[in-house]
Design a protein around this motif. Structure first.
Motif, PDB file in Angstrom:
ATOM      1  N   ILE A   1       9.139 -11.271   9.738  1.00  0.00           N
ATOM      2  CA  ILE A   1       8.175 -11.777   8.276  1.00  0.00           C
ATOM      3  C   ILE A   1       6.695 -12.607   8.703  1.00  0.00           C
ATOM      4  CG2 ILE A   1       8.386 -13.350   6.351  1.00  0.00           C
ATOM      5  CD1 ILE A   1      11.554 -12.606   6.211  1.00  0.00           C
ATOM      6  N   PHE A   2       6.983 -13.269  10.008  1.00  0.00           N
ATOM      7  CA  PHE A   2       5.743 -13.978  10.012  1.00  0.00           C
ATOM      8  C   PHE A   2       4.430 -12.821  10.526  1.00  0.00           C
ATOM      9  CE2 PHE A   2       6.147 -18.604  11.377  1.00  0.00           C
ATOM     10  CZ  PHE A   2       7.062 -18.901  10.267  1.00  0.00           C
ATOM     11  N   VAL A   3       4.858 -11.981  11.225  1.00  0.00           N
ATOM     12  CA  VAL A   3       3.866 -10.900  11.807  1.00  0.00           C
ATOM     13  C   VAL A   3       3.409 -10.135  10.594  1.00  0.00           C
ATOM     14  CG1 VAL A   3       3.450  -8.953  13.019  1.00  0.00           C
ATOM     15  CG2 VAL A   3       4.812 -10.815  14.061  1.00  0.00           C
ATOM     16  N   LEU A   4       4.562  -9.491   9.697  1.00  0.00           N
ATOM     17  CA  LEU A   4       4.347  -8.794   8.519  1.00  0.00           C
ATOM     18  C   LEU A   4       3.390  -9.450   7.431  1.00  0.00           C
ATOM     19  CD1 LEU A   4       7.190  -6.508   8.044  1.00  0.00           C
ATOM     20  CD2 LEU A   4       5.011  -5.975   8.942  1.00  0.00           C
ATOM     21  N   VAL A   5       3.614 -10.610   7.112  1.00  0.00           N
ATOM     22  CA  VAL A   5       2.991 -11.347   6.067  1.00  0.00           C
ATOM     23  C   VAL A   5       1.519 -11.546   6.305  1.00  0.00           C
ATOM     24  CG1 VAL A   5       2.491 -13.667   5.308  1.00  0.00           C
ATOM     25  CG2 VAL A   5       4.828 -12.521   5.062  1.00  0.00           C
ATOM     26  N   SER A   6       1.133 -11.868   7.844  1.00  0.00           N
ATOM     27  CA  SER A   6      -0.206 -12.040   8.092  1.00  0.00           C
ATOM     28  C   SER A   6      -0.819 -10.550   8.293  1.00  0.00           C
ATOM     29  CB  SER A   6      -0.612 -12.597   9.437  1.00  0.00           C
ATOM     30  OG  SER A   6       0.333 -12.249  10.467  1.00  0.00           O
ATOM     31  N   PHE A   7      -0.048  -9.661   8.584  1.00  0.00           N
ATOM     32  CA  PHE A   7      -0.740  -8.079   8.307  1.00  0.00           C
ATOM     33  C   PHE A   7      -1.064  -7.569   6.925  1.00  0.00           C
ATOM     34  CE2 PHE A   7      -0.768  -3.799   8.061  1.00  0.00           C
ATOM     35  CZ  PHE A   7      -1.316  -3.378   9.266  1.00  0.00           C
ATOM     36  N   MET A   8      -0.045  -8.115   5.912  1.00  0.00           N
ATOM     37  CA  MET A   8      -0.048  -7.315   4.650  1.00  0.00           C
ATOM     38  C   MET A   8      -1.243  -8.216   3.959  1.00  0.00           C
ATOM     39  SD  MET A   8       3.854  -6.703   3.560  1.00  0.00           S
ATOM     40  CE  MET A   8       4.644  -5.456   4.025  1.00  0.00           C
ATOM     41  N   LYS A   9      -1.460  -9.658   4.358  1.00  0.00           N
ATOM     42  CA  LYS A   9      -2.583 -10.223   3.720  1.00  0.00           C
ATOM     43  C   LYS A   9      -3.855  -9.615   4.124  1.00  0.00           C
ATOM     44  CE  LYS A   9      -1.212 -14.916   3.219  1.00  0.00           C
ATOM     45  NZ  LYS A   9      -1.407 -16.151   3.686  1.00  0.00           N
ATOM     46  N   THR A  10      -3.954  -8.856   5.136  1.00  0.00           N
ATOM     47  CA  THR A  10      -5.518  -8.349   5.291  1.00  0.00           C
ATOM     48  C   THR A  10      -5.604  -6.911   4.650  1.00  0.00           C
ATOM     49  OG1 THR A  10      -4.343  -6.975   7.347  1.00  0.00           O
ATOM     50  CG2 THR A  10      -5.353  -9.018   7.786  1.00  0.00           C
ATOM     51  N   LEU A  11      -4.672  -6.321   3.735  1.00  0.00           N
ATOM     52  CA  LEU A  11      -4.686  -5.319   3.094  1.00  0.00           C
ATOM     53  C   LEU A  11      -5.600  -5.450   2.026  1.00  0.00           C
ATOM     54  CD1 LEU A  11      -1.190  -3.699   3.247  1.00  0.00           C
ATOM     55  CD2 LEU A  11      -2.890  -3.274   4.620  1.00  0.00           C
ATOM     56  N   PRO A  12      -6.552  -4.197   1.648  1.00  0.00           N
ATOM     57  CA  PRO A  12      -7.263  -4.528   0.632  1.00  0.00           C
ATOM     58  C   PRO A  12      -6.584  -4.454  -0.849  1.00  0.00           C
ATOM     59  CG  PRO A  12      -7.481  -2.203   1.541  1.00  0.00           C
ATOM     60  CD  PRO A  12      -6.650  -3.072   2.637  1.00  0.00           C
ATOM     61  N   LYS A  13      -6.733  -5.233  -1.658  1.00  0.00           N
ATOM     62  CA  LYS A  13      -6.359  -5.597  -2.814  1.00  0.00           C
ATOM     63  C   LYS A  13      -6.390  -4.179  -3.794  1.00  0.00           C
ATOM     64  CE  LYS A  13      -4.200  -9.360  -4.927  1.00  0.00           C
ATOM     65  NZ  LYS A  13      -3.543  -9.831  -3.877  1.00  0.00           N
ATOM     66  N   GLU A  14      -7.651  -3.629  -3.792  1.00  0.00           N
ATOM     67  CA  GLU A  14      -8.177  -2.506  -4.851  1.00  0.00           C
ATOM     68  C   GLU A  14      -6.845  -1.404  -4.960  1.00  0.00           C
ATOM     69  OE1 GLU A  14     -10.049  -3.690  -2.314  1.00  0.00           O
ATOM     70  OE2 GLU A  14     -11.286  -4.866  -3.486  1.00  0.00           O
ATOM     71  N   LEU A  15      -6.499  -0.958  -3.871  1.00  0.00           N
ATOM     72  CA  LEU A  15      -5.371   0.360  -4.250  1.00  0.00           C
ATOM     73  C   LEU A  15      -4.159  -0.088  -4.896  1.00  0.00           C
ATOM     74  CD1 LEU A  15      -5.734   1.683  -0.374  1.00  0.00           C
ATOM     75  CD2 LEU A  15      -6.119   2.890  -2.460  1.00  0.00           C
ATOM     76  N   GLU A  16      -3.767  -1.393  -4.652  1.00  0.00           N
ATOM     77  CA  GLU A  16      -2.557  -1.802  -5.019  1.00  0.00           C
ATOM     78  C   GLU A  16      -2.890  -2.097  -6.703  1.00  0.00           C
ATOM     79  OE1 GLU A  16      -1.728  -5.456  -3.205  1.00  0.00           O
ATOM     80  OE2 GLU A  16       0.227  -5.836  -4.241  1.00  0.00           O
ATOM     81  N   GLU A  17      -4.095  -2.765  -6.824  1.00  0.00           N
ATOM     82  CA  GLU A  17      -4.505  -2.919  -8.382  1.00  0.00           C
ATOM     83  C   GLU A  17      -4.542  -1.651  -9.146  1.00  0.00           C
ATOM     84  OE1 GLU A  17      -7.744  -5.272  -8.082  1.00  0.00           O
ATOM     85  OE2 GLU A  17      -6.519  -7.331  -7.486  1.00  0.00           O
ATOM     86  N   ALA A  18      -5.109  -0.799  -8.416  1.00  0.00           N
ATOM     87  CA  ALA A  18      -5.296   0.615  -9.193  1.00  0.00           C
ATOM     88  C   ALA A  18      -4.268   1.432  -9.415  1.00  0.00           C
ATOM     89  CB  ALA A  18      -6.247   1.530  -8.100  1.00  0.00           C
TER      90      ALA A  18
END
Lengths: 274, 291
Positions: A152-169
């Protein structure tokens, strides 16, 4: 000046090479010994085998029971890592992007701060009550729990760096949150998942203490238990013993050589996080 | 939508949180409770308040195992960290062979500690590789029974753990050194600083953050140390090569004193937590997690 620089440079290589001998040599010795007869191991420990004794491997695999142990470890590793990745990614997604909660993050952090040995005895008594001792499910459960925090520690910091746009779209397009997670977030997280996945494979495959406490039925034992058991039986018969060690090490070494950068990055991140 | 988000979050957090709560946090509390009981693993645990801790205080074997653990910490500071740091610094600006050396140095880290321990127990055996190598170099006067002399066995059992840890610390230091901009080293060189000077006045100070991480890893690693010692000597002869976790295990699953063993494990967790928290507070002023 230039000359002394060159001497220094050579000295550097000599030192680097010397240390590399200490890390390669023991493994090489095990590997060579695993193809030798016992008397050869004693009389010429550093030579190549005169004839390659493949019997050592078949002896370890069948009469040493390493074959059974190998498949047990293989099964336990696959199932544990799949669950670690699934549950870890689900929780990380929420903590990274939907509902950040420092309290929950700290809660999982306890798993890194408190040594796993602390829960050995309670785990044994709880799993015994649940009839999950001498049962692969119980062991898998403990492996999932022990790896969750770091995942969880490693994945949370990784997922925070993903661009928001794709998810919002995706959400605007009417894809539900579940679909967004499985068809957008998970594929984008592949590099992070690979890192924690490999870390989990290594820690499950290499684990001994929980397996030792939770599994005593010979048919269910894992590979680390198997080679430990060989010590009693084959201590004076180095051939099969070293073959058993090689069987344990080789899959991990192959994985390491293929995914070297991931392994190093994961271990470093994991250590620093911890 | 808002409600939907809440429900979704709960559903997604549930598997990890519940498993972690039930099979990690709850057992930690159980451990604390068991540590205050007399319990032989068969009948019901009987409450005995702090008597286990009082016995621990007077238990010479416990203090031997703690002293052994402390030795491992000392070896972290005097062997693992210097060797790992020097290797990383030497390798930092090597162009040819960089990847090879990194691969090889880190190799021991990925192998099961149990396998490493067993490998070393073969190496140490009477006609094993170590004694044969000594013979080969004409050093046969150094040959001995590595695992029966209580003064030597502790070092023999620690060596594989030290060896594995050097690989891990090495990549941590290397990654940190690679993060220092090249110009920093170059300008020092232009100013005429020798590489030894650059090492002590630039590399070492800039690595202080990672150094803290490594020291904490060394201490918690010593408290968790189990597989190597178990594979080689099972803590023996007596408890002369038992570390904290090994002694806990001997009491728990060796002689089925579950209450007493729980008390040991509570002290282990206490030392680990106390050291991590105090050390972080003292040196970095940070006491919360980075999120």
């Amino acid at each position: 000046m230039l000359r002394s620089k060159r001497t220094l440079q050579s000295l550097k290589y000599v030192l680097l090479a010397l240390y590399s001998v200490t890390t390669i040599f023991p493994f090489l010795w095990v590997f060579l010994s695993s193809f030798k007869t016992n008397s050869e191991i004693y009389s010429s420990p550093f030579a190549l085998p005169k004839t390659w004794q493949f019997e050592n491997y078949s002896k370890a695999w069948t009469s040493g029971n390493i074959g059974t142990n190998f498949f047990n470890s293989f099964y336990i590793t696959i199932v544990s890592v799949a669950l670690i990745l699934l549950f870890g990614a689900m929780a990380s997604y929420i903590l990274a992007r939907v509902y950040p909660s420092l309290a929950l993050y700290t809660f999982f952090g306890l798993g890194i701060m408190i040594p796993g040995q602390t829960i050995l005895i309670p785990t044994f008594s709880i799993l015994k009550e649940l009839h999950l001792v001498n049962n692969h499910t119980g062991l898998i459960l403990m492996y999932v729990v022990s790896s969750l925090s770091l995942t969880i520690f490693v994945l949370v910091s990784f997922m925070k760096t993903l661009p928001k746009e794709l998810e919002e779209a995706a959400i605007v397009d009417g894809a539900g949150r579940y679909r967004t997670f499985f068809s957008i977030i998970l594929p984008l997280s592949t590099p992070g998942l690979a890192t924690v996945g490999i870390l989990a494979v290594l820690s499950v495959w290499n684990e001994y203490l929980f397996a030792y406490v939770l599994i005593s039925d010979p048919v269910l034992k894992t590979l680390t238990q198997g080679i430990y058991g060989m010590k009693g039986e084959y201590m004076t018969d180095y051939g099969p013993m070293t073959a058993g060690l090689a069987i344990t090490m080789i899959p991990v070494v192959i994985l390491y050589i293929i995914f070297q950068n991931k392994v190093v990055a994961g271990m470093t991140a994991g250590a620093v996080k911890g | 939508m808002k409600q939907n988000r809440g429900l979704f979050s709960v559903l997604f957090l549930a598997p990890a949180s519940l498993l972690f709560l039930l099979f990690f946090i709850v057992p930690v509390f159980f451990s604390v409770y068991y540590s205050m009981t007399e319990w032989d693993a068969v009948s019901k645990p009987e409450f005995s308040a702090f008597s286990n801790f009082a016995s621990l205080w007077r238990d010479a074997d416990y203090w031997t195992s703690m002293r052994n653990t402390l030795w491992l910490v000392v070896m972290t500071l005097t062997i693992k960290i210097p060797v790992a740091l020097i290797l990383a610094y030497l390798l930092l600006r090597v162009k040819r062979g960089f990847k090879f050396f990194r691969t090889v140095y880190f190799l021991p880290v990925v192998i099961a500690p149990m396998a490493i321990g067993l490998m070393f127990s073969l190496i140490y055996s009477e006609s094993g590789m170590l004694n044969q190598t000594l013979d080969l170099f004409g050093l046969s006067f150094l040959q001995q029974n590595w695992l029966s002399d209580p003064d030597i066995v502790l070092f023999a059992v620690s060596a594989p753990q030290v060896w594995q840890n050097i690989g891990l610390f090495f990549v941590i230091f290397l990654a940190a050194l690679q993060g220092i901009p090249n110009e920093t080293f170059e300008s020092a060189e232009i100013d005429g600083a020798s590489s030894t000077r650059t090492f002590f006045s630039i590399a070492v100070p800039m690595l202080w953050d990672v150094m803290q991480v490594v020291i904490i890893l060394g201490v918690t690693g010593a408290l968790k140390m189990f597989d190597h010692a178990w594979a080689i000597t099972q803590g023996g002869p007596g408890v002369s090569s038992a570390f904290a976790s090994v002694y806990m295990f001997m009491k728990g699953f060796g002689s089925y004193e579950f209450g007493y063993a729980s008390a040991i494990s509570v002290t282990i967790a206490g030392y680990a937590l106390a050291f991590t928290i105090v050390f972080k507070k003292f040196f970095s002023g940070k006491d919360s997690l980075e999120y």
